[in-house]
Design an enzyme around this catalytic site. Structure first.
Site, PDB file in Angstrom:
ATOM      1  N   GLU A 293       0.880  -1.116   0.279  1.00  0.00           N
ATOM      2  CA  GLU A 293      -0.068   0.342  -0.290  1.00  0.00           C
ATOM      3  C   GLU A 293       0.644   1.177  -0.115  1.00  0.00           C
ATOM      4  O   GLU A 293       0.431   2.177  -0.434  1.00  0.00           O
ATOM      5  CB  GLU A 293      -0.746   0.276   1.542  1.00  0.00           C
ATOM      6  CG  GLU A 293      -1.963  -0.982   1.377  1.00  0.00           C
ATOM      7  CD  GLU A 293      -2.862  -0.783  -0.218  1.00  0.00           C
ATOM      8  OE1 GLU A 293      -3.368   0.349  -0.513  1.00  0.00           O
ATOM      9  OE2 GLU A 293      -3.972  -1.815   0.060  1.00  0.00           O
ATOM     10  N   ARG A 297       0.764   4.155  -3.285  1.00  0.00           N
ATOM     11  CA  ARG A 297       0.371   5.265  -3.007  1.00  0.00           C
ATOM     12  C   ARG A 297       1.671   6.022  -2.803  1.00  0.00           C
ATOM     13  O   ARG A 297       1.154   7.057  -3.744  1.00  0.00           O
ATOM     14  CB  ARG A 297      -0.732   5.289  -1.691  1.00  0.00           C
ATOM     15  CG  ARG A 297      -1.759   4.373  -2.587  1.00  0.00           C
ATOM     16  CD  ARG A 297      -2.862   3.932  -0.333  1.00  0.00           C
ATOM     17  NE  ARG A 297      -3.391   3.045  -0.383  1.00  0.00           N
ATOM     18  CZ  ARG A 297      -4.726   3.415  -0.328  1.00  0.00           C
ATOM     19  NH1 ARG A 297      -4.969   4.015   0.075  1.00  0.00           N
ATOM     20  NH2 ARG A 297      -5.699   2.205  -0.465  1.00  0.00           N
ATOM     21  N   ASP A 426      -5.438  -9.755  -8.320  1.00  0.00           N
ATOM     22  CA  ASP A 426      -5.370  -8.887  -9.247  1.00  0.00           C
ATOM     23  C   ASP A 426      -4.468  -7.950  -9.476  1.00  0.00           C
ATOM     24  O   ASP A 426      -3.886  -8.342 -11.261  1.00  0.00           O
ATOM     25  CB  ASP A 426      -6.883  -7.351  -9.016  1.00  0.00           C
ATOM     26  CG  ASP A 426      -6.343  -6.525  -7.222  1.00  0.00           C
ATOM     27  OD1 ASP A 426      -4.633  -6.647  -6.864  1.00  0.00           O
ATOM     28  OD2 ASP A 426      -7.242  -5.938  -6.466  1.00  0.00           O
ATOM     29  N   GLU A 562     -11.808   1.076  -9.798  1.00  0.00           N
ATOM     30  CA  GLU A 562     -11.976   0.567 -11.342  1.00  0.00           C
ATOM     31  C   GLU A 562     -12.521   0.409 -12.366  1.00  0.00           C
ATOM     32  O   GLU A 562     -11.971   0.482 -13.332  1.00  0.00           O
ATOM     33  CB  GLU A 562     -11.318  -1.092 -10.867  1.00  0.00           C
ATOM     34  CG  GLU A 562     -10.536  -1.615 -10.049  1.00  0.00           C
ATOM     35  CD  GLU A 562     -11.134  -0.759  -8.420  1.00  0.00           C
ATOM     36  OE1 GLU A 562     -11.995  -0.265  -7.999  1.00  0.00           O
ATOM     37  OE2 GLU A 562      -9.508  -0.993  -7.509  1.00  0.00           O
TER      38      GLU A 562
HETATM   39  C1  DMJ Z   1      -5.796   0.882  -4.811  1.00  0.00           C
HETATM   40  O1  DMJ Z   1      -5.177   1.279  -3.774  1.00  0.00           O
HETATM   41  C2  DMJ Z   1      -5.162   0.074  -5.652  1.00  0.00           C
HETATM   42  O2  DMJ Z   1      -6.011   0.492  -6.887  1.00  0.00           O
HETATM   43  C3  DMJ Z   1      -5.380  -1.800  -5.540  1.00  0.00           C
HETATM   44  O3  DMJ Z   1      -4.676  -1.510  -6.645  1.00  0.00           O
HETATM   45  C4  DMJ Z   1      -6.210  -1.579  -5.558  1.00  0.00           C
HETATM   46  N1  DMJ Z   1      -7.057  -1.015  -4.735  1.00  0.00           N
HETATM   47  C5  DMJ Z   1      -7.005   0.302  -4.496  1.00  0.00           C
HETATM   48  C6  DMJ Z   1      -8.032   0.944  -5.039  1.00  0.00           C
HETATM   49  O4  DMJ Z   1      -9.634   0.651  -5.651  1.00  0.00           O
END
Ligand code: DMJ
Length: 662
Positions: A293, A297, A426, A562
């Site tokens: 994370e 980010r 994912d 998304e």
């Molecule tokens: C974000 O932090 C990123 O896109 C991550 O890949 C998936 N979760 C969140 C958004 O939904």
């Protein structure tokens, strides 16, 4: 008695100036001096005193007015030089010290960033989408005007000055102290470097903002207003309680939103945030961060902001942060731990397991590779490439599909037999393709793994719903198919379209279009027009049933990006305007059901209840980092704005340059 007119006037002292017209005109200095002296002598003592007093008075007045004028000019010239510093954009007002930071994009900026008209005060009543708020429209207009006034008057974070001593517990259990602001403001003396970077400056200028883009800018400002007022410098805004939440204690929302502000042309907001990064963001603190994370980010945002601005402040911060994350990779298997303390350098897995999540350890590569390229230090790249190499050769995959967990001791997959394109897996798929693109399409093993996985999706996870025959991606658990699709899976249409754009088979684009329709319907078929966190698809034709069904536990919406992320790619790759219209609908739904009048947007509990969507009192950082950025780019008329041939977006929507041969 004299008649009144003939009476002699009462005696009065007066000053008379007599012109001796009878005398011949002699302009010699001597004559004038003599003549003046004679006249002076003819005056009474009183007349002389009056004249002297008058003269003294005039001299004093003259002196006073001279002093006053000098002071005024000094003040004026001081102000104008301040003005010059503050407004380098005004022609003719040349700054004494030109600013080091290139200004965010403005009209015709030489950097070639999108041409965006200078920020004017918004016309609040007309520009935004109509009736977007739950509250009454007239109040809304007042609120917005008030927003602006307040924003211009207040220092950021004022609302929380009184609470600044409070200790906040993060949801992961780490205790984080509020920053006390003891760090002395550092001088802004960072000079943009000439390292590889700032590629966006070579982009051509883009078209002016259209109506929909302006609505995104307005939404961003509204979100920022809440964050600025109630959560400044903290991780996340809690817009209903007008407070904040901490996760890492690193100003997560502010950092995640940096490049969005730049791209949207929000100069003032960007400058204020930059100042916070420069003066307050420091990583020497005893706090656990999640490796994935914080990489996507924070590291991702710092790197992309460095690329967009050329401001070395962001590269220095990225370097510092990257170094502090590296201890996470010191495991027996080289598969990193999920968490690392950036102050002590102690890394560890979650309390309940020694596993890491597969998506987490395989979706930090774009950022670490780029950090190596920028710093010339291989160590970042080596750490993540080793993870990719190991995961590539592991057993336990099913036609390219990976399980969700990997053990940090053994280096093997665990919990075998469960396959999803949703949570925990994912972005593994996303980063296979994106690393291949980032590296100039040379690392064929990444491409092969990606293509094989897409084939695996088609074979094992793809089905069609009833009654509308929507193509969806389900899950497989020990041979049993489940018609369950996370909203997170909606990254996939975009990734497939991106692959097709970069030369992968046309059927990838066909699948992208089909899945895009499904993701749109996941929003559209909800009463709020917003997707639930998880959708279940109906596979049996039954009267009165629609394609998308939602279980009570899955009805929430976290403002995730998304769907709009994929709409951006689909529109870029096909030019079909319906994708923009779908994005516009979603933006309006966000405005109607998640917007908090006093500032900010909130996650909601129930996308099926438009009367009471149940705000959750949390604005995730990705709403600003991703959702609004993708919407802005979707609506942009300039296909070269962050071109897909120049940039690759990390999984948090931070654009990083595609490497070109030097
Ligand atoms: C974000 O932090 C990123 O896109 C991550 O890949 C998936 N979760 C969140 C958004 O939904």
């Amino acid at each position: 008695m004299y008649p009144p007119s003939l009476q002699p006037p009462p005696h009065r002292d007066f000053i008379s100036v007599t012109l001796s017209l009878g005398e011949s005109y002699d302009n010699s200095k001597g004559w004038r001096r003599r003549s003046c002296w004679r006249k002076w002598k003819q005056l009474s003592r009183l007349q002389r005193n009056v004249l002297l007093t008058l003269l003294a008075f005039l001299i004093i007045c003259g002196l006073l007015s001279y002093m006053n004028t000098t002071h005024h000019w000094k003040a004026l010239s001081g102000r104008s030089s301040e003005k010059q510093k503050a407004r380098p954009d005004i022609p003719g007002l040349k700054p004494v010290n030109p600013p080091v930071l290139p200004a965010p994009q403005t009209a015709g900026a030489a950097q070639g960033l999108p041409e965006i008209p200078p920020q004017k005060p918004r016309k609040h009543s007309r520009r935004g989408p109509p009736s977007l708020q739950i509250r009454a429209p007239d109040k809304d207009v007042k609120d917005r005007i008030q927003d602006r006034v307040e924003q211009e008057q207040e220092e950021p974070g004022n609302a929380h000055k009184e609470n600044s001593q409070r200790t906040v517990i993060s949801w992961r259990g780490a205790v984080i102290e509020h920053e006390q602001g003891t760090e002395s403001p550092s001088r802004r003396a960072d000079v943009p470097t000439n390292r590889p970077g700032p590629e966006s400056r070579t982009q051509k200028a883009s078209a002016p903002l259209n109506k929909r883009q302006k609505a995104v800018v307005e939404a961003f400002r509204h979100a920022w207003k809440g964050y600025r007022k109630y959560a400044w410098g903290h991780d996340e805004l809690r817009p209903l309680s007008k407070s904040f939440g901490e996760w890492f204690g690193l100003g997560l929302t502010l950092v995640d939103a940096l490049d969005t502000m730049w791209i949207l042309g929000l100069t003032k907001e960007f400058e204020e945030a930059r100042k916070w990064v420069s003066q307050k963001l420091q990583f020497q603190k005893d706090v656990d961060v999640n490796l994935f994370e914080s990489t996507i980010r924070i590291l991702g945002a710092l790197l992309s902001t460095y690329h967009l601005t050329g401001d070395s402040l962001f590269l220095e911060k990225a370097k510092d942060f990257g170094n502090r994350l590296l201890p996470a990779f010191k495991t027996p298997s080289k598969i990193p731990f999920s968490d690392v303390n950036i102050g002590t350098g102690i890394a560890h897995p979650p309390r309940w397991t020694s596993d890491s999540t597969v998506a987490e350890v395989t979706s930090i590569q774009l950022e670490f590779r780029e950090l190596s390229r920028l710093t010339g230090n291989e160590k970042f790249q080596e750490a993540v490439v080793e993870v990719t190499r190991r995961v590539h050769s592991l057993s336990g995959k099913k036609d390219g599909l990976v399980p969700m967990f990997i053990n940090t001791h053994s280096g093997h997959f665990t919990h075998l037999g469960v396959y999803t394109l949703g949570a925990r897996a994912d972005s593994y798929y996303e980063y296979l393709l994106k690393q291949w693109i980032q590296g100039g399409k040379k690392e064929t093993q990444l491409l092969e793994d990606y293509v094989e996985a897409i084939e695996g999706v088609k074979t094992h996870l793809l089905r069609s719903s009833e009654p509308s025959k929507l193509t969806f991606v389900g899950e497989l658990a020990h041979g049993r198919f489940s018609a369950k699709m996370d909203h997170l899976v909606c990254f996939l249409p975009g990734t497939l379209a991106l692959g097709a754009h970069h030369g992968l088979p046309a059927e990838h684009m066909d699948l992208a279009k089909a899945l895009m329709e499904t993701c749109y319907q996941m929003n559209r078929q909800m009463k709020t027009g917003l997707s639930p966190e998880i959708a279940h698809f109906n596979m049996v034709p039954q009267e009165g049933h629609q394609d998308v069904e939602v279980k009570p536990a899955d009805r929430h919406n976290l403002l995730r990006p998304e769907t709009v992320e994929s709409l951006f790619y689909l529109h870029r790759c096909t030019g079909d305007s319906k994708y923009r219209d779908w994005g516009w609908e979603i933006l309006q739904s966000f405005n109607t059901y998640t917007r908090v009048p006093t500032g900010g947007y909130s996650s909601i509990n129930n996308v099926q209840d438009p009367q009471n969507p149940g705000p959750r009192d949390k604005m995730e950082s990705f709403f600003l980092g991703e959702t609004l950025k993708y919407l802005f780019l979707l609506f942009s008329d300039d296909a070269d704005l962050l071109s897909l041939d120049t940039y690759v977006f990390n999984t948090e929507a931070h654009p990083l340059p595609i490497w070109t041969p030097s």
